[in-house]
Enzyme design. Structure first.
Site, PDB file in Angstrom:
ATOM      1  N   ASP A 246       0.846  -1.191   0.000  1.00 33.89           N
ATOM      2  CA  ASP A 246       0.000   0.000   0.000  1.00 33.89           C
ATOM      3  C   ASP A 246       0.887   1.248   0.000  1.00 33.89           C
ATOM      4  O   ASP A 246       2.049   1.198   0.427  1.00 33.89           O
ATOM      5  CB  ASP A 246      -0.886   0.028   1.255  1.00 33.89           C
TER       6      ASP A 246
HETATM    7  N1  URA Z   1      -1.254  -5.942   3.937  1.00 34.65           N
HETATM    8  C1  URA Z   1      -1.729  -4.677   3.943  1.00 34.65           C
HETATM    9  O1  URA Z   1      -2.778  -4.409   4.514  1.00 34.65           O
HETATM   10  N2  URA Z   1      -1.036  -3.749   3.284  1.00 34.65           N
HETATM   11  C2  URA Z   1       0.125  -3.975   2.659  1.00 34.65           C
HETATM   12  O2  URA Z   1       0.732  -3.064   2.097  1.00 34.65           O
HETATM   13  C3  URA Z   1       0.621  -5.293   2.666  1.00 34.65           C
HETATM   14  C4  URA Z   1      -0.099  -6.265   3.312  1.00 34.65           C
END
Ligand code: URA
Length: 232
Positions: free
Chosen positions: A103
């Site tokens: 993310d």
């Molecule tokens: N899980 C999440 O919620 N975000 C990420 O970036 C990776 C795994």
């Protein structure tokens, strides 16, 4: 193949940089100093050295970046900086892409490559590659939260997550190791227990570790790590 193309294709030097290294006499082919960019090398037979060290021709490039927050796991984005933008501009032509996504507000290890087959295998749920994250949450998480998440739980969209491992550091932080990578998976897992992730950092991908690479920096995978990645 031209010697300057050889170095630019493996992502070591741009053609311009290569011209400088050649001029300075840093590059040898079969022990002889080579000065011209158009010099032809046989990638199967010739021994190319830079600064006395053998440089092998590689079809694919594998890079590890430490993604900062605010950077997106994409190759291009009209608005935000991408993980590919963390590399020198001349590496653009290597057509590297991120193997999997973090993310925008997640930091840490992302592997960039132009090896589509290995990236596909490494991401395939069939291969169960372990991805480990350090996390912090807003509220204390209990042993029953830990167990519920570890056993796999049903998310709001009906999907039941695969079992995972949590190692607690304290009531609000720990490490979580997943073998799958569903959209916002860790955030949704803690969300399902009415908690909220406040910090998330990927610290390893299989046996490849982020280590002490500073945030925003990149490095090539070592030969050992390349083997781990391509055999994942
Ligand atoms: N899980 C999440 O919620 N975000 C990420 O970036 C990776 C795994």
């Amino acid at each position: 193949m031209r010697i300057d193309k050889f170095f630019s294709e493996i992502g070591k030097f741009s053609r311009k940089e290569c011209a400088e290294k050649l001029k300075k006499g840093f590059i040898t082919v079969n022990g002889e100093i080579v000065k011209k960019g158009e010099f032809k090398v046989d990638i199967e037979k010739d021994v190319v050295c830079y600064n006395g060290e053998v440089v092998k021709y590689k079809k694919y490039v594998y890079i590890l970046v430490n993604k900062p927050t605010g950077v997106v796991s994409a190759t291009e984005d009209g608005r935000d900086k991408t993980v590919v933008d963390l590399l020198p501009p001349e590496m653009k032509k290597l057509n590297l892409f991120p193997c999997g996504r973090l993310d925008k507000d997640t930091v840490g290890l992302v592997i960039l490559t132009n090896d589509g087959v290995s990236a596909h295998n490494a991401l395939s749920p069939k291969h169960h590659v372990e991805k480990r994250y350090y996390f912090e949450v807003a509220d204390e998480f209990t042993d029953s939260d830990k167990l519920a998440i570890e056993n796999g739980l049903q998310l709001a969209d009906g999907y039941t997550t695969k079992p995972c491992k949590i190692e607690r550091l304290n009531d609000k932080s720990g490490h979580i190791t997943l073998t799958e990578g569903k959209y916002h998976e860790i955030k949704r897992l803690f969300g399902a227990r009415r908690n909220k992730i406040t910090f998330l950092e990927r610290v390893s991908f299989s046996k490849i570790l982020l280590g002490d690479l500073p945030r925003g920096e990149w490095r090539y995978l070592t030969e050992e790590e390349e083997k781990i990645f391509t055999n994942a």
